[in-house]
Design a protein around this motif. Sequence first.
Motif, mmCIF file in Angstrom:
data_model
loop_
_atom_site.group_PDB
_atom_site.id
_atom_site.type_symbol
_atom_site.label_atom_id
_atom_site.label_comp_id
_atom_site.label_asym_id
_atom_site.label_seq_id
_atom_site.Cartn_x
_atom_site.Cartn_y
_atom_site.Cartn_z
ATOM 1 N N LEU A 27 36.796 -5.217 68.900
ATOM 2 C CA LEU A 27 36.708 -5.394 70.349
ATOM 3 C C LEU A 27 36.373 -4.055 70.991
ATOM 4 C CD1 LEU A 27 39.827 -7.625 71.154
ATOM 5 C CD2 LEU A 27 37.437 -8.330 71.018
ATOM 6 N N PRO A 28 35.329 -3.988 71.800
ATOM 7 C CA PRO A 28 34.980 -2.717 72.432
ATOM 8 C C PRO A 28 36.008 -2.306 73.484
ATOM 9 C CG PRO A 28 33.601 -4.487 73.280
ATOM 10 C CD PRO A 28 34.421 -5.067 72.173
ATOM 11 N N VAL A 29 36.253 -1.003 73.579
ATOM 12 C CA VAL A 29 37.164 -0.446 74.577
ATOM 13 C C VAL A 29 36.347 -0.081 75.807
ATOM 14 C CG1 VAL A 29 38.731 1.457 75.129
ATOM 15 C CG2 VAL A 29 38.800 0.380 72.866
ATOM 16 N N GLY A 30 36.863 -0.472 76.973
ATOM 17 C CA GLY A 30 36.169 -0.179 78.218
ATOM 18 C C GLY A 30 37.088 0.466 79.234
ATOM 19 N N LEU A 31 36.498 1.073 80.225
ATOM 20 C CA LEU A 31 37.207 1.720 81.320
ATOM 21 C C LEU A 31 36.502 1.345 82.612
ATOM 22 C CD1 LEU A 31 39.273 3.861 82.380
ATOM 23 C CD2 LEU A 31 37.505 5.568 81.971
ATOM 24 N N ALA A 32 37.275 1.054 83.644
ATOM 25 C CA ALA A 32 36.697 0.743 84.956
ATOM 26 C C ALA A 32 37.626 1.254 86.046
ATOM 27 C CB ALA A 32 36.500 -0.765 85.113
ATOM 28 N N THR A 33 37.055 1.467 87.223
ATOM 29 C CA THR A 33 37.855 1.718 88.413
ATOM 30 C C THR A 33 37.749 0.472 89.279
ATOM 31 O OG1 THR A 33 35.989 2.793 89.522
ATOM 32 C CG2 THR A 33 37.547 4.223 88.352
#
Length: 135
Positions: A27-33
């Motif tokens: 599962l890809p790791v993501g970051l968001a605001t």
Amino acid sequence: MKAIGTFSVTSFVPTEVTQDPPVTTALPVGLATIEKHFDGEVTGRSATLFTSAFDLSTGVGTYVAMESFEGALNGSEGTFNFAHSATTGGTDRSNEFFLIVPGSGTGDLTGITGTGGLSVDADGGHHIWFDYELG
């Protein structure tokens, strides 16, 4: 005390993540605001750092979020941080965690402690509640 409200996500901005060292998982790791606006007994806005390992096609994954809230709970105004996380198998929520960060409150919310929760209706309505004490 308890404060119940609804919220809308007014901004969701994914950010490119480069892990060091690089590690590839299923599962890809993501970051968001994220920016949210709140109504009801919870009024105001928040700025959120949102991290996840998530598969968009199946809806399977886990997120961890840290929010900085500015507004009011039941008319008491100030700011504080809260953290929350949950896991989904695609159609459910499990392993939920929600905590007001001790020592983070300002203004009328100085000394706030407690927990809470989030839910999303089948029709997409977003709900939040805080079970809190001021001290």
